[in-house]
Write an enzyme that holds these catalytic residues in place. Structure first.
Site, mmCIF file in Angstrom:
data_model
loop_
_atom_site.group_PDB
_atom_site.id
_atom_site.type_symbol
_atom_site.label_atom_id
_atom_site.label_comp_id
_atom_site.label_asym_id
_atom_site.label_seq_id
_atom_site.Cartn_x
_atom_site.Cartn_y
_atom_site.Cartn_z
ATOM 1 N N CYS A 1 25.175 -14.210 -17.179
ATOM 2 C CA CYS A 1 25.447 -15.512 -16.592
ATOM 3 C C CYS A 1 26.956 -15.814 -16.690
ATOM 4 O O CYS A 1 27.700 -15.088 -17.339
ATOM 5 C CB CYS A 1 24.654 -16.599 -17.311
ATOM 6 S SG CYS A 1 24.943 -16.613 -19.077
ATOM 7 N N CYS B 1 28.470 -16.061 -20.157
ATOM 8 C CA CYS B 1 28.678 -14.797 -20.870
ATOM 9 C C CYS B 1 30.008 -14.163 -20.455
ATOM 10 O O CYS B 1 30.732 -13.619 -21.291
ATOM 11 C CB CYS B 1 27.540 -13.828 -20.581
ATOM 12 S SG CYS B 1 25.917 -14.581 -20.656
#
Lengths: 315, 76
Positions: free
Chosen positions: B10, B13
């Protein structure tokens, strides 16, 4: 007091006529913006501090001691306070079922967590009053409990992706943060959240302020008004493919309410948008087989429709 | 030193990964930084909220994007 400040600024400093539509709208806009951002900042911060005591790990511990029904209720309630990001849905799901939390209880959590949150609460409270905010929370929790119980009763464990049952979750060894660190985290979180959502909030308030005397509502009301028995399911079907967080959906909700749509229909639409979405389906496909994924979406959609009708009837 | 950034890809991250690289640069330390996107490995660390930062096999941060300054602090 805030109202006086806004009045002062618009009517005295800017010298606008209190009876003119523009002056009135601007006054309303400034007052609402200041009020909602004050509310948002304070409450998001306070909630972030509270949330730091409800880590997903702790929630898992609490839920793993509870079976169905009580577990569904607890899961739906814990979903409100446990921090959740849809990008963590997969590890969270695995962590839950691996520790023995029943599937239905896990779903109650997964439904309530994105749908019922402090931003939705504050925006609804600030724009429509505490009654509607309370109704939203109550209905979100109801949907989460109902849908979770139904999914649990269907005994669909075999439709969870097989590898999920084989994963061994390691012991969590994350250190508890100190109170001071928690406050710093909460501050960081509040700043980053406000930075992300402020444009939506401003647009939402702006729409609300300037839509007041706006054009006839015939069309929308004819198709989605109280007289159309199919309005609630239609609102849900339109809402599912739309993907937005609570802050992003509020401008639309605001416009719909202004157009005179019944509250149950509007809330059903808002819940469908925040609880169900294609991106979420793609993420959950990692852990759920198609049949369970479809059941999940179907059950939640039906629960939202039921709650929508309920509120249209009693309010 | 080995640093692992756990997360299923995502946006958060990626930010944590970038912050980690920058923290290394600022502190002048060298370490191997890897992105771990594989779910069983993430679960092995007992992490339920991503992104998470693992330094030499120890989970240091979970469920939030640590700032560059924080990571520098963790590494020293």
């Amino acid at each position: 007091m805030l109202k006086d400040l806004a009045d002062d600024l618009v009517f005295t400093t800017l010298g606008m006529d209190p009876r003119s539509p523009l002056g009135e709208a601007l006054d309303f806009f400034i007052y609402d913006t200041v009020k909602i951002f004050l509310l948002l900042t304070t409450i998001v911060y306070v909630v972030a501090v509270i949330r730091s005591y409800f880590s997903p790990e702790r929630t898992r511990r609490i839920l793993s001691h509870n079976r169905e029904y009580v577990g569904n209720v607890l899961a739906a309630l814990l979903g409100i306070v446990t921090p959740f990001c849809s990008c963590s849905a997969v590890p969270l799901f695995i962590g839950f079922v691996e520790s023995g939390i029943p599937l239905g209880v896990t779903f109650s959590f997964l439904i309530s967590s994105p749908m019922v949150n402090e931003v939705a609460l504050i925006m609804l409270w600030g724009l429509f009053g505490w009654k509607i905010a309370t109704i939203y929370i109550v209905s979100g929790v109801l949907v989460a409990i109902l849908a979770g119980i139904v999914i649990g009763r269907l005994e669909m464990e075999r439709y969870v992706q097989d590898y999920v049952w084989e994963i061994k979750v390691g012991a969590s060894e994350i250190q508890e943060r100190s109170f001071r660190e928690k406050l710093a985290d909460a501050r960081d979180y509040t700043v980053s959240l406000l930075r992300k959502i402020w444009p939506y909030v401003v647009v939402g308030i702006g729409l609300g302020a300037f839509i007041h005397g706006y054009a006839p509502e015939d069309l929308l009301l004819r198709y989605a008004g109280r007289d159309n028995p199919l309005a609630v399911p239609v609102a849900v079907i339109i809402g599912v493919p739309l993907y937005s967080n609570a802050a992003g959906i509020i401008p639309i909700v605001q416009a719909l309410m202004e157009k005179g749509l019944p509250i149950g229909t509007v809330l059903a639409f808002m819940m469908a948008v925040t609880a169900l979405s294609f991106p979420e389906a793609v993420i959950l496909k990692n852990v759920l087989k198609t049949r369970l994924l479809a059941t999940f979406f179907g059950t939640v959609a039906v629960a939202i429709i039921v709650v929508g009708y309920l509120f249209n009837t009693i309010l | 030193m080995k640093i692992e950034v756990l997360g299923t890809g995502c946006a958060k991250c990626t930010t944590l990964y970038e912050n980690t690289r920058q923290a290394l640069q600022e502190s002048g330390k060298s370490a191997e930084v890897v992105k771990v996107q594989d779910i069983p490995t993430i679960m092995k660390y007992g992490v339920m909220s991503t992104p998470a930062l693992v330094v030499d096999g120890q989970v240091k941060v979970s469920g939030k994007v640590a700032t560059v300054a924080e990571i520098v602090g963790l590494l020293s």
